[in-house]
Design an enzyme around this catalytic site. Structure first.
Site, PDB file in Angstrom:
ATOM      1  N   ARG A 100      82.549  23.425  14.504  1.00 41.11           N
ATOM      2  CA  ARG A 100      83.015  23.122  15.847  1.00 41.11           C
ATOM      3  C   ARG A 100      82.332  22.011  16.439  1.00 41.11           C
ATOM      4  NH1 ARG A 100      81.698  25.853  21.309  1.00 41.11           N
ATOM      5  NH2 ARG A 100      83.372  24.728  22.464  1.00 41.11           N
ATOM      6  N   HIS A 145      84.455  18.720  26.141  1.00 42.93           N
ATOM      7  CA  HIS A 145      83.115  19.278  26.386  1.00 42.93           C
ATOM      8  C   HIS A 145      82.283  18.518  27.066  1.00 42.93           C
ATOM      9  CE1 HIS A 145      80.302  22.299  24.275  1.00 42.93           C
ATOM     10  NE2 HIS A 145      79.308  21.810  25.134  1.00 42.93           N
ATOM     11  N   GLU A 190      84.196  25.669  28.434  1.00 46.09           N
ATOM     12  CA  GLU A 190      83.332  26.543  29.718  1.00 46.09           C
ATOM     13  C   GLU A 190      83.640  25.664  31.045  1.00 46.09           C
ATOM     14  OE1 GLU A 190      79.102  26.180  29.079  1.00 46.09           O
ATOM     15  OE2 GLU A 190      79.465  27.828  27.600  1.00 46.09           O
ATOM     16  N   ASN A 330      81.496  31.827  24.850  1.00 43.92           N
ATOM     17  CA  ASN A 330      80.346  31.368  24.791  1.00 43.92           C
ATOM     18  C   ASN A 330      79.442  32.391  25.583  1.00 43.92           C
ATOM     19  OD1 ASN A 330      81.363  29.026  23.639  1.00 43.92           O
ATOM     20  ND2 ASN A 330      80.691  27.573  25.128  1.00 43.92           N
ATOM     21  N   TYR A 332      75.461  33.856  26.120  1.00 40.90           N
ATOM     22  CA  TYR A 332      73.859  33.779  25.938  1.00 40.90           C
ATOM     23  C   TYR A 332      72.963  34.682  26.324  1.00 40.90           C
ATOM     24  CZ  TYR A 332      75.100  28.916  24.102  1.00 40.90           C
ATOM     25  OH  TYR A 332      75.443  27.801  23.526  1.00 40.90           O
ATOM     26  N   GLU A 401      80.032  30.313  20.832  1.00 42.09           N
ATOM     27  CA  GLU A 401      78.737  29.818  21.016  1.00 42.09           C
ATOM     28  C   GLU A 401      77.892  30.963  21.324  1.00 42.09           C
ATOM     29  OE1 GLU A 401      77.802  26.901  23.890  1.00 42.09           O
ATOM     30  OE2 GLU A 401      79.312  25.603  23.448  1.00 42.09           O
TER      31      GLU A 401
HETATM   32  C1  GBH Z   1      76.554  25.843  26.719  1.00 45.86           C
HETATM   33  O1  GBH Z   1      76.501  26.446  27.871  1.00 45.86           O
HETATM   34  C2  GBH Z   1      77.098  24.561  26.531  1.00 45.86           C
HETATM   35  O2  GBH Z   1      78.346  24.857  25.842  1.00 45.86           O
HETATM   36  C3  GBH Z   1      76.237  23.715  25.519  1.00 45.86           C
HETATM   37  O3  GBH Z   1      76.903  22.524  25.564  1.00 45.86           O
HETATM   38  C4  GBH Z   1      74.837  24.035  25.686  1.00 45.86           C
HETATM   39  O4  GBH Z   1      73.956  23.168  25.103  1.00 45.86           O
HETATM   40  C5  GBH Z   1      74.473  25.295  25.381  1.00 45.86           C
HETATM   41  O5  GBH Z   1      75.091  26.251  26.355  1.00 45.86           O
HETATM   42  C6  GBH Z   1      73.040  25.867  25.559  1.00 45.86           C
HETATM   43  O6  GBH Z   1      72.597  25.643  26.887  1.00 45.86           O
HETATM   44  O7  GBH Z   1      69.201  26.743  34.675  1.00 45.86           O
HETATM   45  O8  GBH Z   1      69.626  28.837  35.729  1.00 45.86           O
HETATM   46  O9  GBH Z   1      70.932  26.793  36.394  1.00 45.86           O
HETATM   47  C7  GBH Z   1      75.988  27.654  28.360  1.00 45.86           C
HETATM   48  C8  GBH Z   1      75.858  28.089  29.794  1.00 45.86           C
HETATM   49  C9  GBH Z   1      75.088  28.285  31.735  1.00 45.86           C
HETATM   50  C10 GBH Z   1      73.851  27.330  30.134  1.00 45.86           C
HETATM   51  C11 GBH Z   1      74.013  27.867  32.936  1.00 45.86           C
HETATM   52  C12 GBH Z   1      72.825  26.928  31.278  1.00 45.86           C
HETATM   53  C13 GBH Z   1      72.007  27.060  33.491  1.00 45.86           C
HETATM   54  C14 GBH Z   1      71.319  28.168  34.473  1.00 45.86           C
HETATM   55  N1  GBH Z   1      75.248  27.661  30.615  1.00 45.86           N
HETATM   56  N2  GBH Z   1      72.894  27.475  32.546  1.00 45.86           N
HETATM   57  S1  GBH Z   1      70.264  27.675  35.462  1.00 45.86           S
END
Ligand code: GBH
Length: 508
Positions: A100, A145, A190, A330, A332, A401
């Site tokens: 992707r 993106h 996102e 996505n 995490y 993701e």
């Molecule tokens: C993804 O977003 C993205 O799609 C991708 O591009 C990125 O590389 C990957 O995550 C890894 O980060 O620091 O407390 O403000 C994930 C969603 C939500 C990740 C908010 C980072 C910041 C939280 N994101 N976050 S904070």
């Protein structure tokens, strides 16, 4: 939703088997596809070469350089614009079913509009796609993106309703150019991050910082733009190209801190991902009722003459409802949520979190990874998959993701544990009936991690940013992923060894 009717739902009753060394191993459904992901600005580099024009991340990193850790930029990044052959070689080493990646709008349409198509940019993507197809690796394309052409940002970007036309025109050209070979399309990666971080907050370009207002305008326009492109593909391209198209939502799991906080947790879920999932995947469509009520009430109390959340027309509600062939997810990490009626203290300042009236945080007991916001909480993934199944009538789910960060180095044991434990609960959810069809590890390799620069490393492969070749080297987790894909099983006892030579197996 088209896909539900067309594909068989594979029921998996029991995935557990004992292997010949006496370990319990779990089998993945045969039809589950495995891949990895990246995004254009995070890997391509060549920011101003061969006719590419400026996008909002070029602008942000060049004009506010030290907003990003170490003042890093994506000017060269992983240099994938020149390294695509090596990238495909790594996909073959891992044995991926698909990869992707996203398209850089300003690389293919330097004026932002279809009046000029940049041949060099098109050639790059054709080369990448054709190289992948040579080895039977399916391309999956994300149209957007986060790297909006700078010119469109100056016109307001996603806060301008004309983005619906701009994004449709761009998408049409991409379907025309690549749709003969590309059968999986993601419209927008996102929306929550695009709108919340970029328009309400300051942690993504364009860093507007107009909370309680700009993110809601963005959300409405983005959903309409997405739905227009869905229907355009469905009506004009699907009959001949036969692919699938959908959206990618980010969702953390939100767990109530105490029993009494379930309502607060549910409200945060509705704002954070329900805002995009409810209009598309619920039966009634539109923004979630609780979001409409809370923002309308706050707006009235604050003296606005209308809700700060714009309304959809009934035509728009119908257009958006059902406009995704799958739920692109996505995921995490997980947060704990509590009720906080006074987010902004005594001052009645307008903001997104003031509208929701919650606070959230992560437990110090949860294992850390290389990113401050990302703790390892596999049970949250299980609860999220369960909720998606229950709330939205068990849609096909594409995990677009999943992964965690580390620092430099090949011994990424935390990432190995992360993948094992998240895949384990994914199998639990599949056994419960969740219709998961695609799993994507973020990321193939280290890349420009937005405001974290090159500090947070998400790659199965390490990238050496000191070398002009941007040399890529497999980490332990790459060997784990390869073994999982080779055997289509999960063995919690498998210990990958990053000192072994990486090879390409027969058939890849
Ligand atoms: C993804 O977003 C993205 O799609 C991708 O591009 C990125 O590389 C990957 O995550 C890894 O980060 O620091 O407390 O403000 C994930 C969603 C939500 C990740 C908010 C980072 C910041 C939280 N994101 N976050 S904070």
């Amino acid at each position: 939703m088209m896909m539900k009717r067309r594909l068989l739902i594979v029921a998996l009753t029991d995935s557990k088997k004992i292997d010949n060394s006496g370990h319990e191993v779990r089998r993945f459904p045969d039809s589950l596809l495995f891949g990895t992901a990246t995004a254009s600005y995070q890997v391509e580099g060549a920011w101003n070469e061969d006719g590419k024009s400026e996008n909002i991340w070029d602008r942000l990193t060049h004009t506010q350089p030290c907003l990003v850790k170490n003042c890093d930029t994506g000017d060269i990044a992983d240099n994938s614009y020149y390294n695509y052959r090596r990238d495909v070689e790594m996909m073959r080493e891992l044995g991926l079913d698909f990869y992707r990646f996203s398209l850089s709008w300003s690389r293919v349409l330097p004026t932002s509009f279809p009046d000029q198509i940049n041949e060099a940019g098109v050639n790059y993507y054709n080369n990448l796609i054709n190289e992948m197809l040579k080895y039977n690796i399916q391309p999956m394309i994300t149209l957007y993106h986060w790297d909006l052409p700078q010119k469109l940002q100056e016109l307001g970007g996603w806060a301008n309703p004309h983005i619906v036309d701009w994004f449709s025109d761009y998408s049409r050209v991409m379907f025309e150019l690549f749709g003969d070979r590309v059968k999986y399309w993601f419209t927008i990666n996102e929306p929550r991050e695009v709108c919340y971080q970029g328009y309400a907050g300051q942690s993504m370009a364009p860093a507007y910082n107009i909370s309680g207002m700009a993110e809601y305008l963005c959300a409405k326009n983005l959903l309409v733009a997405h739905a227009k492109v869905y229907h355009m593909y469905n009506e004009e391209y699907r009959p001949t190209q036969g692919g699938l198209v959908g959206i990618v939502l980010s969702a953390s799991w939100f767990e109530p801190e105490n029993e009494g906080d379930e309502e607060a947790a549910e409200e945060l879920r509705q704002f954070e991902w329900g805002s995009f999932a409810h209009p598309i995947f619920s039966e009634s469509g539109d923004f979630p009722p609780v979001m409409k009520e809370k923002i309308a009430a706050k707006s009235a109390a604050q003296g606005f003459l209308r809700s700060r959340l714009p309304e959809f027309t009934s035509e728009e509600i119908d257009l958006i409802k059902g406009s995704s062939d799958f739920f692109g997810l996505n995921h995490y990490t997980t947060n704990l949520v509590y009720r906080n009626d006074t987010v902004n203290g005594m001052y009645s300042s307008v903001s997104y979190y003031d509208d929701i009236e919650v606070g959230f945080y992560q437990s110090t007991e949860w294992p850390e990874t290389g990113a401050t916001w990302l703790k390892m909480v596999p049970w949250g993934f299980y609860k999220l998959l369960t909720k998606i199944r229950e709330d939205y009538n068990n849609p096909p789910v594409f995990i677009t993701e999943n992964g965690c960060a580390s620092r430099e180095g090949l011994d990424d044991d935390t990432r190995v544990t992360y993948y094992k434990s998240y895949l384990d609960v994914m199998l639990d959810a599949i056994e419960d009936g969740s219709d998961v069809r695609v799993y994507t590890a973020w990321s193939l390799m280290d890349n420009f991690e937005w405001l974290e620069g090159y500090y947070d490393r998400f790659g199965l492969y390490e990238v050496d940013y000191e070398s002009s070749e941007r040399t890529r080297t497999p980490r332990k987790s790459a060997f784990l992923y390869k073994e999982i894909l080779r055997t289509r099983t999960l063995d919690m006892h498998f210990e990958p060894d990053a000192t072994l030579p990486m090879t390409i197996d027969e058939g890849h």
